[in-house]
Write an enzyme that holds these catalytic residues in place. Sequence first.
Site, PDB file in Angstrom:
ATOM      1  CG  ASP A   1      -1.974  -1.151   1.094  1.00  0.00           C
ATOM      2  OD1 ASP A   1      -2.428  -1.422  -0.036  1.00  0.00           O
ATOM      3  OD2 ASP A   1      -2.311  -1.762   2.122  1.00  0.00           O
TER       4      ASP A   1
ATOM      5  CE  LYS B   1      -4.131  -5.891  -0.478  1.00  0.00           C
ATOM      6  NZ  LYS B   1      -4.940  -4.747  -0.909  1.00  0.00           N
TER       7      LYS B   1
ATOM      8  CG  ASP C   1      -7.441  -5.769  -3.377  1.00  0.00           C
ATOM      9  OD1 ASP C   1      -8.592  -6.121  -3.699  1.00  0.00           O
ATOM     10  OD2 ASP C   1      -7.158  -5.283  -2.259  1.00  0.00           O
TER      11      ASP C   1
ATOM     12  CG  ASP D   1     -19.545  -1.529 -14.500  1.00  0.00           C
ATOM     13  OD1 ASP D   1     -20.705  -1.529 -14.966  1.00  0.00           O
ATOM     14  OD2 ASP D   1     -18.796  -0.544 -14.545  1.00  0.00           O
TER      15      ASP D   1
ATOM     16  CB  THR E   1     -18.469  -3.208 -18.025  1.00  0.00           C
ATOM     17  OG1 THR E   1     -19.445  -2.546 -18.815  1.00  0.00           O
ATOM     18  CG2 THR E   1     -17.359  -2.249 -17.665  1.00  0.00           C
TER      19      THR E   1
ATOM     20  CB  THR F   1     -13.346  -6.546   7.119  1.00  0.00           C
ATOM     21  OG1 THR F   1     -12.342  -5.911   6.349  1.00  0.00           O
ATOM     22  CG2 THR F   1     -13.259  -8.034   6.941  1.00  0.00           C
TER      23      THR F   1
END
Length: 232
Positions: free
Chosen positions: A10, A33, A60, A65, A69, A120
Amino acid sequence: MNRDVIIACDFSSRQATLSFLDRFGEGRKPFVKIGMELFYGEGPSIVREIKARGHRIFLDLKLHDIPNTVRKAMKVLSALDVDLVNVHAAGTVAMMKAALEGLTREDGTRPLLIAVTQLTSTGDEALRNELLIGAGMEETILRYARNAREAGLDGVVCSPLEAGIVKEACGKDFLTVTPGIRFADSASDDQVRITTPARARELGSDYIVVGRPVTAAPDPVAAYRRCLEEFV
Ligand code: C5P
């Protein structure tokens, strides 16, 4: 399925991500990730670059949609040669089937595809009063997991605490990819339903997704190794 530890990268930039990954040197290349922030900021080239360095990648992006798509978007992601991608199970069985079709390459190979059941961050109150889902959290998660299995998906993202019931409902080969991991002696940050890597193993997780306990550790490589020792 072999258990593995996925590091949630991240970071907001290519530079920060690559300097982080440089720390792992020539040793075991972690499964990483890549989430929305990095992907939207840096584009598909960051995926190619990390892949070229020898890492497996969980992209991720949680697609949700109309089926057409999602099918076309998944075709593009499949060409990026990622290892694991996801959708929201709330998009329906038809959407999940379309995602699988889009992902499947001409030679029949494809990345693994998993579904988010309920985030979550969604609590019981929001589920009932905002989303108007009266069935309750556990029943909703199990139904969405069964829908994902019916659509042919490989598994779901869930809390490690739910891994057991998901396996019971969908079979032991149905993958459970579980964030919310903390060492027994580390801060919980904003995560609420947390477990240690060792407990996640006992509960039946196939992959744990670990962010800050590794990325913010004074020695990220040692923290990653500790995850491997406890979990794999
Ligand atoms: O830093 P931390 O270990 O909490 O990071 C967990 C990662 O897993 C983050 O990238 C977060 O977005 C992701 N995640 C999560 N809960 C979910 C789905 C994804 O924490 N239900």
